[in-house]
Design an enzyme around this catalytic site. Sequence first.
Site, mmCIF file in Angstrom:
data_model
loop_
_atom_site.group_PDB
_atom_site.id
_atom_site.type_symbol
_atom_site.label_atom_id
_atom_site.label_comp_id
_atom_site.label_asym_id
_atom_site.label_seq_id
_atom_site.Cartn_x
_atom_site.Cartn_y
_atom_site.Cartn_z
ATOM 1 N N ALA A 24 0.643 -1.282 -0.226
ATOM 2 C CA ALA A 24 -0.080 0.087 -0.537
ATOM 3 C C ALA A 24 0.809 1.346 0.266
ATOM 4 O O ALA A 24 0.888 1.819 0.930
ATOM 5 C CB ALA A 24 -0.909 -0.317 0.800
ATOM 6 N N ASN A 105 7.377 -2.933 -2.384
ATOM 7 C CA ASN A 105 9.419 -2.085 -2.645
ATOM 8 C C ASN A 105 10.368 -2.762 -3.386
ATOM 9 O O ASN A 105 10.582 -4.363 -3.239
ATOM 10 C CB ASN A 105 9.610 -1.354 -1.779
ATOM 11 C CG ASN A 105 9.611 -2.238 -0.404
ATOM 12 O OD1 ASN A 105 8.704 -3.117 0.175
ATOM 13 N ND2 ASN A 105 10.404 -1.517 0.632
ATOM 14 N N SER A 145 5.180 -3.727 -9.348
ATOM 15 C CA SER A 145 6.257 -3.308 -8.748
ATOM 16 C C SER A 145 7.199 -3.198 -10.204
ATOM 17 O O SER A 145 7.617 -4.068 -11.072
ATOM 18 C CB SER A 145 7.499 -3.916 -7.901
ATOM 19 O OG SER A 145 6.676 -4.560 -6.993
ATOM 20 N N GLU A 178 3.922 0.232 -13.671
ATOM 21 C CA GLU A 178 3.039 1.671 -13.667
ATOM 22 C C GLU A 178 3.818 2.820 -14.057
ATOM 23 O O GLU A 178 5.229 2.895 -13.615
ATOM 24 C CB GLU A 178 2.409 1.443 -11.825
ATOM 25 C CG GLU A 178 1.686 3.257 -11.506
ATOM 26 C CD GLU A 178 0.535 2.985 -12.239
ATOM 27 O OE1 GLU A 178 -0.247 1.896 -12.999
ATOM 28 O OE2 GLU A 178 1.177 3.894 -13.123
ATOM 29 N N PHE A 179 3.390 3.896 -14.558
ATOM 30 C CA PHE A 179 3.901 4.549 -15.307
ATOM 31 C C PHE A 179 3.723 6.056 -14.701
ATOM 32 O O PHE A 179 4.779 7.314 -15.380
ATOM 33 C CB PHE A 179 4.319 4.823 -17.028
ATOM 34 C CG PHE A 179 4.903 4.408 -17.405
ATOM 35 C CD1 PHE A 179 6.046 3.936 -17.851
ATOM 36 C CD2 PHE A 179 3.537 2.635 -17.814
ATOM 37 C CE1 PHE A 179 6.335 2.788 -18.172
ATOM 38 C CE2 PHE A 179 4.733 1.520 -18.191
ATOM 39 C CZ PHE A 179 5.455 1.417 -19.226
ATOM 40 N N LYS A 233 9.774 -0.973 -18.843
ATOM 41 C CA LYS A 233 9.571 -0.116 -17.928
ATOM 42 C C LYS A 233 11.264 0.234 -17.708
ATOM 43 O O LYS A 233 11.153 2.215 -17.276
ATOM 44 C CB LYS A 233 9.445 -0.399 -16.250
ATOM 45 C CG LYS A 233 8.838 0.185 -15.232
ATOM 46 C CD LYS A 233 8.519 0.969 -15.281
ATOM 47 C CE LYS A 233 8.165 2.722 -14.032
ATOM 48 N NZ LYS A 233 7.762 2.601 -13.273
ATOM 49 N N CYS A 289 13.025 5.691 -8.470
ATOM 50 C CA CYS A 289 12.948 4.653 -9.705
ATOM 51 C C CYS A 289 14.002 5.044 -9.828
ATOM 52 O O CYS A 289 14.979 4.608 -10.465
ATOM 53 C CB CYS A 289 11.872 5.882 -10.336
ATOM 54 S SG CYS A 289 10.580 4.912 -9.215
HETATM 55 C C1 UDX Z 1 6.829 1.267 -6.154
HETATM 56 C C2 UDX Z 1 6.822 0.163 -6.854
HETATM 57 O O1 UDX Z 1 6.369 -0.870 -6.469
HETATM 58 C C3 UDX Z 1 8.904 0.230 -6.894
HETATM 59 O O2 UDX Z 1 9.097 -1.736 -7.775
HETATM 60 C C4 UDX Z 1 9.102 1.347 -7.852
HETATM 61 O O3 UDX Z 1 10.375 0.402 -8.399
HETATM 62 C C5 UDX Z 1 9.046 2.139 -7.028
HETATM 63 O O4 UDX Z 1 7.827 2.409 -6.466
HETATM 64 P P1 UDX Z 1 6.468 1.941 -3.337
HETATM 65 O O5 UDX Z 1 5.196 2.053 -3.664
HETATM 66 O O6 UDX Z 1 6.779 3.515 -4.637
HETATM 67 O O7 UDX Z 1 7.085 0.971 -4.628
HETATM 68 O O8 UDX Z 1 7.048 1.562 -2.864
HETATM 69 P P2 UDX Z 1 6.803 2.075 -1.114
HETATM 70 O O9 UDX Z 1 5.726 3.581 -0.397
HETATM 71 O O10 UDX Z 1 8.161 1.369 -0.292
HETATM 72 O O11 UDX Z 1 5.755 0.702 -0.964
HETATM 73 C C6 UDX Z 1 5.806 -0.401 -0.862
HETATM 74 C C7 UDX Z 1 4.282 -1.463 0.766
HETATM 75 O O12 UDX Z 1 5.095 -2.784 0.416
HETATM 76 C C8 UDX Z 1 5.255 -0.478 1.699
HETATM 77 O O13 UDX Z 1 4.093 0.034 2.266
HETATM 78 C C9 UDX Z 1 5.823 -1.940 2.612
HETATM 79 O O14 UDX Z 1 5.318 -1.829 3.917
HETATM 80 C C10 UDX Z 1 4.428 -3.099 1.877
HETATM 81 N N1 UDX Z 1 5.273 -4.600 1.806
HETATM 82 C C11 UDX Z 1 6.871 -4.474 1.432
HETATM 83 C C12 UDX Z 1 4.214 -5.367 2.004
HETATM 84 O O15 UDX Z 1 3.410 -5.168 2.391
HETATM 85 N N2 UDX Z 1 4.985 -7.172 1.888
HETATM 86 C C13 UDX Z 1 6.629 -7.107 2.033
HETATM 87 O O16 UDX Z 1 6.752 -8.308 1.265
HETATM 88 C C14 UDX Z 1 6.617 -6.505 1.769
HETATM 89 C C1 UDX Z 2 8.985 8.953 -12.560
HETATM 90 C C2 UDX Z 2 8.660 8.521 -13.633
HETATM 91 O O1 UDX Z 2 8.081 9.728 -14.825
HETATM 92 C C3 UDX Z 2 7.625 7.425 -14.087
HETATM 93 O O2 UDX Z 2 6.936 7.785 -14.814
HETATM 94 C C4 UDX Z 2 7.993 6.376 -13.115
HETATM 95 O O3 UDX Z 2 6.962 5.296 -13.168
HETATM 96 C C5 UDX Z 2 8.389 6.562 -12.091
HETATM 97 O O4 UDX Z 2 9.442 7.268 -11.835
HETATM 98 P P1 UDX Z 2 8.277 9.809 -10.551
HETATM 99 O O5 UDX Z 2 9.759 9.547 -10.349
HETATM 100 O O6 UDX Z 2 7.204 10.419 -9.834
HETATM 101 O O7 UDX Z 2 8.293 9.348 -11.599
HETATM 102 O O8 UDX Z 2 8.928 11.206 -10.999
HETATM 103 P P2 UDX Z 2 9.619 12.446 -11.740
HETATM 104 O O9 UDX Z 2 8.855 13.478 -12.339
HETATM 105 O O10 UDX Z 2 9.867 11.295 -13.151
HETATM 106 O O11 UDX Z 2 10.691 13.427 -11.607
HETATM 107 C C6 UDX Z 2 11.886 12.610 -11.113
HETATM 108 C C7 UDX Z 2 12.742 14.075 -10.647
HETATM 109 O O12 UDX Z 2 13.896 14.484 -11.978
HETATM 110 C C8 UDX Z 2 12.621 14.095 -9.800
HETATM 111 O O13 UDX Z 2 13.611 14.760 -9.076
HETATM 112 C C9 UDX Z 2 12.154 15.671 -10.720
HETATM 113 O O14 UDX Z 2 12.297 17.037 -9.770
HETATM 114 C C10 UDX Z 2 13.143 15.247 -12.093
HETATM 115 N N1 UDX Z 2 13.482 16.526 -12.575
HETATM 116 C C11 UDX Z 2 12.225 15.669 -13.707
HETATM 117 C C12 UDX Z 2 13.791 17.473 -13.228
HETATM 118 O O15 UDX Z 2 14.892 17.498 -12.546
HETATM 119 N N2 UDX Z 2 13.723 18.061 -14.459
HETATM 120 C C13 UDX Z 2 13.121 17.153 -14.924
HETATM 121 O O16 UDX Z 2 12.566 18.304 -16.385
HETATM 122 C C14 UDX Z 2 12.166 16.376 -15.023
#
Ligand code: UDX
Ligand code: UDX
Length: 480
Positions: A24, A105, A145, A178-179, A233, A289
Amino acid sequence: MSVYLTEYLYKMNKKITKICCIGAGYVGGPTMAVIAQKCPEIQVTVVDINEKRIAAWNDKDLNKLPVYEPGLDKVVEEARGRNLFFSTEVDRAIDEAEMIFISVNTPTKTYGKGKGMAADLKYIELCARQIARVAKDDKIVVEKSTLPVRTAQALKSILHNTGSTNGGVKFEILSNPEFLAEGTAIQDLHAPDRVLIGGESAEAIEALVAVYAHWVPKENILTTNLWSSELSKLTANAFLAQRVSSINALSELCEKTGADVNEVARAIGTDSRIGPKFLKASVGFGGSCFQKDILNLVYIAKSYGLHEVADYWEQVILMNDHQKRRFADNIVTTLYNTVSGKKIAFFGWAFKKDTNDTRESAAIYVADYLLNEQAEIVVYDPKVTEEQIYADLDYLNTRSEEENRRLVTVVNDPYQAADNAHAIAVLTEWDEFKTYDWDKIYNDMLRPSFVFDGRAVLDSEKLEGKGFEVYTIGVGAKGV
Ligand code: UDX
Ligand code: UDX
């Protein structure tokens, strides 16, 4: 696949009525909330081992949701309790669902083989084993993920080998990366550029297509084989990060030559082959990411012996590290080569605006550098908590927890942060920074009053008119 076959399979499909999502977090929470909002007849249960997180998702006060995303509260309000549920009862949700998303994660490994580069898949494996143990009927398992290419192979092996004891239960695996970007998650989920689904079973693919087809036009739902989907991805994130490092590399050259990187970005961005997005120079990209996924890509390339490919992508990270370091270094140099005992106000700590997420935020590394120079830092961020800021610094293990608390103060008021400061450093591009009473800020700061705008969000001419000394990332000093 022919249109007729697709239609036939769609009709034949057992419709999905119950979905479970393990994890979550920033991805699982908002994604499932939107699926539940758009598919009222599907029961969506998001489970997590973290009780505190689930309690927060269930909190009556929508301001307490564990993830801050504009518009998320409305979506949760509409669907929660109707067909969207948050729970810690993982086994039960797995048992009931026909389709299970894995959204846990996948951090960079901090030990053993691939340390510092490869993705740690231990949580993914745990999920697979749990699904195999619990499942009593056929399941579609969806990788949400971000995972290294060919992870589905490992998942398949675990599910089939450990699940076979459950009496011939069939598992189909899909990759559905997921993008969404944080800060615009709801917008991105409501109107995605594309939904990508990779898999081997046409029936399983169609079952997931049918879920998204509730609100995404069919032509925007791409289907591919498993490996293309997994690799797409990583590739998308690598390309996006590369664009940021490319413009950041040019930002340094702009500063030396008197060019303005924002003008250069505009000039090249109007070329339709290049396009205007993702060309904003910054203090360096952060987020959970980009770095993780590129390191992962580099590791995979190396493991196939593709060293030139690995070196090529690694450079994107090296450039990003350089950008963070040179921003911090410039602060020290400009403040007469010492920041020892000087108060520096940080405006922003999140890795980008409109999120409370701080993972890999440039602010953490800039702070660490300045703390090594014995600066005193006062942080103001509209969404990030004090607890999180200290946790980020402690995690680096550079100095003791006491030292971090002695040198860093977190405040809820930007004016308090700037009061008596030698300099302000803008680390996140929060819109509110533009609307502050900068006259008041100037009056309360020490002279000369420096502003280091690491996001190029402030009107430097206006600030200079008030008396500030302004450095903007990627903008050459006048008269260079
Ligand atoms: C996501 C994607 O899943 C990851 O692959 C991507 O590269 C980054 O974004 P995100 O939702 O951002 O991860 O991660 P996080 O906010 O850390 O959430 C993961 C959740 O999974 C945590 O709340 C954690 O408690 C839960 N978890 C982890 C479980 O419920 N079971 C487990 O065994 C491990
Ligand atoms: C990224 C991808 O965009 C998304 O598709 C994927 O699913 C997860 O990773 P996110 O990390 O949430 O998303 O944010 P993003 O808007 O991509 O920005 C990433 C980092 O790059 C941030 O620190 C942002 O400030 C920086 N950034 C982005 C710049 O410095 N310049 C830019 O022009 C765009």
